[in-house]
Design a protein around this motif. Structure first.
Motif, PDB file in Angstrom:
ATOM      1  N   CYS A  68       3.240  12.644  -8.203  1.00 39.97           N
ATOM      2  CA  CYS A  68       3.345  11.512  -9.308  1.00 39.97           C
ATOM      3  C   CYS A  68       4.143  12.039 -10.273  1.00 39.97           C
ATOM      4  N   GLY A  69       5.009  11.488 -10.923  1.00 44.88           N
ATOM      5  CA  GLY A  69       5.744  12.118 -11.898  1.00 44.88           C
ATOM      6  C   GLY A  69       5.365  12.526 -13.404  1.00 44.88           C
ATOM      7  N   PHE A  70       3.958  12.801 -13.233  1.00 42.65           N
ATOM      8  CA  PHE A  70       3.605  13.197 -14.681  1.00 42.65           C
ATOM      9  C   PHE A  70       3.991  14.500 -14.905  1.00 42.65           C
ATOM     10  N   THR A  71       3.795  14.853 -16.152  1.00 43.43           N
ATOM     11  CA  THR A  71       4.197  16.153 -16.689  1.00 43.43           C
ATOM     12  C   THR A  71       2.621  16.792 -16.778  1.00 43.43           C
ATOM     13  N   TYR A  99       0.836   0.527 -15.704  1.00 47.95           N
ATOM     14  CA  TYR A  99      -0.295   0.313 -15.002  1.00 47.95           C
ATOM     15  C   TYR A  99      -0.578   0.906 -13.569  1.00 47.95           C
ATOM     16  N   ALA A 100       0.722   0.733 -12.700  1.00 47.54           N
ATOM     17  CA  ALA A 100       1.012   1.068 -11.573  1.00 47.54           C
ATOM     18  C   ALA A 100       1.187   2.511 -11.402  1.00 47.54           C
ATOM     19  N   ASP A 107      -4.609   7.344  -6.811  1.00 51.51           N
ATOM     20  CA  ASP A 107      -4.722   7.565  -5.365  1.00 51.51           C
ATOM     21  C   ASP A 107      -4.470   8.972  -5.133  1.00 51.51           C
ATOM     22  N   VAL A 108      -3.403   9.682  -5.694  1.00 54.32           N
ATOM     23  CA  VAL A 108      -3.100  10.908  -5.469  1.00 54.32           C
ATOM     24  C   VAL A 108      -4.241  12.033  -5.693  1.00 54.32           C
ATOM     25  N   PRO A 130      -2.713  11.545   4.653  1.00 55.06           N
ATOM     26  CA  PRO A 130      -3.219  12.750   4.020  1.00 55.06           C
ATOM     27  C   PRO A 130      -2.637  12.703   2.411  1.00 55.06           C
ATOM     28  N   GLY A 131      -1.348  12.056   2.211  1.00 50.31           N
ATOM     29  CA  GLY A 131      -0.840  11.951   0.702  1.00 50.31           C
ATOM     30  C   GLY A 131       0.784  12.142   0.797  1.00 50.31           C
ATOM     31  N   PRO A 132       1.096  12.301  -0.397  1.00 46.52           N
ATOM     32  CA  PRO A 132       2.322  12.315  -0.956  1.00 46.52           C
ATOM     33  C   PRO A 132       3.294  13.270  -0.125  1.00 46.52           C
TER      34      PRO A 132
END
Ligand SMILES: [Zn+2]
Length: 289
Positions: A68-71, A99-100, A107-108, A130-132
């Motif tokens: 996910c693009g979070f810092t 929100y998305a 989910d991650v 399994p995931g991203p």
């Protein structure tokens, strides 16, 4: 972790990065995430290249935290808000993201939690993603796997039971009078073997939802774990069968660590590698009946 010590690690992007890095390599021993080779060459931007397979990576490559693009700071605050069970829209407002994005981050995180479970490999073999960064199974099973839930020394264990499916639950009910009841698409039973309940989610249970579906109060109903899970389910107003195992593992973790701060536990899970799915062609036929 109280808010004061949390404040220190969340005070800057660099401090947050260091905090997560602490969960990445045991004893600071780096190895190639693809082939586990330890002989590595330093290349530009803090990256390393594997001497064996030539894969170039950085400390967070192939890990859930990259999903996910979070810092790093955003991830930390997200974990704190997740720990406190803050509503999705509130998290979005606080982090100033959509929100998305919050849904994606959850989910991650849930997939990272599930990856830590001893039965994760069985879940992937039943068609769980399994995931991203990993290929999605072509066909998702219609129903979630069946889980057996047991309590051991106050800990809850939710075991995937790959040999059971909704049909087996119907069979137990019909032939062995195993009582069951439902909450939307989620069906759960009276104790079975060492489990205080079996549980599964999916549209295959539709017949019992409309017929004589409720066998009264079950032992699971008075269990704290399931009581809390039912509250979550009622608040969510329905759950996608493919996501049900992710919620179950989250509730399991919340129950087992109810007296501890979840932030370090979640941070450690997020810094785990995203597992490889079973090799192509090994996904079973989703029609398991
Ligand atoms: Zn390698």
């Amino acid at each position: 972790m109280g808010i004061i010590s949390f404040n220190e690690i969340a005070s800057s992007e660099n401090a947050a990065r260091k905090y997560f890095l602490g969960f990445c390599w045991k004893n600071h021993q780096r190895y190639c995430p693809r082939c586990r080779e330890r002989k590595l060459y330093k290349v530009l931007d803090g990256k390393r290249r594997c001497a064996r397979c030539h894969y170039t990576f950085h400390d967070f490559s192939q890990r859930f935290i990259r999903g996910c693009g979070f810092t790093f700071q955003q991830w930390l605050w997200f974990l704190k808000l997740f720990e406190l069970n803050v509503h999705n829209q509130q998290i979005a407002n606080q982090l100033k993201v959509s929100y998305a994005t919050v849904l994606k981050a959850k989910d991650v995180l849930r997939r990272a939690i599930l990856a830590q479970a001893p039965d994760a490999a069985e879940y992937y073999e039943l068609g769980g993603w399994p995931g991203p960064g990993r290929p999605r199974p072509e066909d998702q099973p219609v129903d979630s796997p069946v889980f057996g839930i047991m309590e051991f020394n106050g800990f809850i264990l939710c075991d995937v039971l790959p040999h059971l499916d909704p049909e087996s639950l119907f069979h137990f009910r019909l032939n062995f009078r195993l009582a069951m009841t439902c909450l939307g698409q989620v069906v759960y039973t009276a104790p079975y073997q060492q489990y205080f309940m079996l549980v599964c989610c999916g549209p295959s249970f539709a017949p019992i939802q409309h017929l004589t579906h409720k066998d009264g109060r079950l032992p699971a109903d008075s269990h704290e774990f399931w009581g809390n899970a039912k509250q979550h389910l009622q608040r969510m107003r329905g759950v996608v069968p493919a996501h049900f195992p992710l919620y179950l593992k989250e509730w399991e973790l919340r129950h087992n660590y109810r007296d501890q701060s979840l932030v370090p536990i979640l941070a450690s899970a997020l810094c785990g590698f995203v597992p490889q799915p079973p090799a192509a062609g090994e996904y079973p036929n989703p029609d398991r009946h």
